[in-house]
Write a protein that holds these residues in place. Structure first.
Motif, PDB file in Angstrom:
ATOM      1  N   TYR A   3       0.833  -1.194   0.000  1.00 41.29           N
ATOM      2  CA  TYR A   3       0.000   0.000   0.000  1.00 41.29           C
ATOM      3  C   TYR A   3       0.874   1.253   0.000  1.00 41.29           C
ATOM      4  O   TYR A   3       0.632   2.190  -0.753  1.00 41.29           O
ATOM      5  N   GLY A   6       2.246   1.781  -3.382  1.00 36.98           N
ATOM      6  CA  GLY A   6       1.224   2.311  -4.284  1.00 36.98           C
ATOM      7  C   GLY A   6       0.999   3.790  -4.060  1.00 36.98           C
ATOM      8  O   GLY A   6       0.886   4.566  -5.016  1.00 36.98           O
ATOM      9  N   TYR A  22      -1.377  -1.511  -5.489  1.00 42.63           N
ATOM     10  CA  TYR A  22      -2.632  -1.593  -4.739  1.00 42.63           C
ATOM     11  C   TYR A  22      -3.234  -2.989  -4.840  1.00 42.63           C
ATOM     12  O   TYR A  22      -3.765  -3.519  -3.863  1.00 42.63           O
ATOM     13  N   ALA A  35      -6.780   0.861   0.341  1.00 40.27           N
ATOM     14  CA  ALA A  35      -6.252   0.312  -0.908  1.00 40.27           C
ATOM     15  C   ALA A  35      -7.363   0.174  -1.950  1.00 40.27           C
ATOM     16  O   ALA A  35      -7.148   0.453  -3.134  1.00 40.27           O
ATOM     17  N   ASN A  38      -8.036   3.760  -3.204  1.00 44.07           N
ATOM     18  CA  ASN A  38      -6.996   4.269  -4.096  1.00 44.07           C
ATOM     19  C   ASN A  38      -6.931   3.493  -5.407  1.00 44.07           C
ATOM     20  O   ASN A  38      -6.665   4.077  -6.463  1.00 44.07           O
ATOM     21  N   LEU A  39      -7.180   2.183  -5.353  1.00 44.99           N
ATOM     22  CA  LEU A  39      -7.219   1.406  -6.591  1.00 44.99           C
ATOM     23  C   LEU A  39      -8.330   1.923  -7.492  1.00 44.99           C
ATOM     24  O   LEU A  39      -8.115   2.164  -8.685  1.00 44.99           O
TER      25      LEU A  39
END
Length: 108
Positions: A3, A6, A22, A35, A38-39
């Motif tokens: 994480y 990423g 991610y 995660a 953000n993904l």
């Protein structure tokens, strides 16, 4: 660790590489809500909102009170082909993706 990698890649605007990090973070911990957020944001920012929406839906499901995840989900839904400003389908319309700023930025 994934994480954090990423997030570092996201800050460097290396979004395609951040997606892999991610995904690795989620393979290690499928309940890692930031995660998922953000993904989803990153996929939508790369121009793939149809891939980002399910990830953002998962982020919201994991933490329903997360206003940032909800805002990111609304933003990604609005970017879907055929979505209007409300996120509802409008034949032939496409919502442009805004630049990542303000409330649409991924969570650190």
């Amino acid at each position: 660790r994934w994480y954090a990698a990423g997030w570092a890649l996201t800050q460097q605007r290396r979004h395609a590489e951040a997606v892999g990090a991610y995904r690795a973070a989620l393979a290690a911990d499928p309940a890692h809500q930031p995660a998922w957020n953000n993904l989803g944001w990153t996929l939508a920012a790369l121009g793939f909102p149809a891939l980002g929406v399910p990830a953002l839906e998962r982020a919201v499901a994991l933490r329903p009170d997360d206003g940032l995840a909800r805002a990111n989900l609304a933003w990604a839904r609005a970017a879907l082909p055929g979505a209007g400003a409300s996120g509802a389908a409008v034949p032939g319309a496409t919502a442009p993706l805004p630049a990542p700023a303000g409330g649409t930025t991924p969570r650190p």
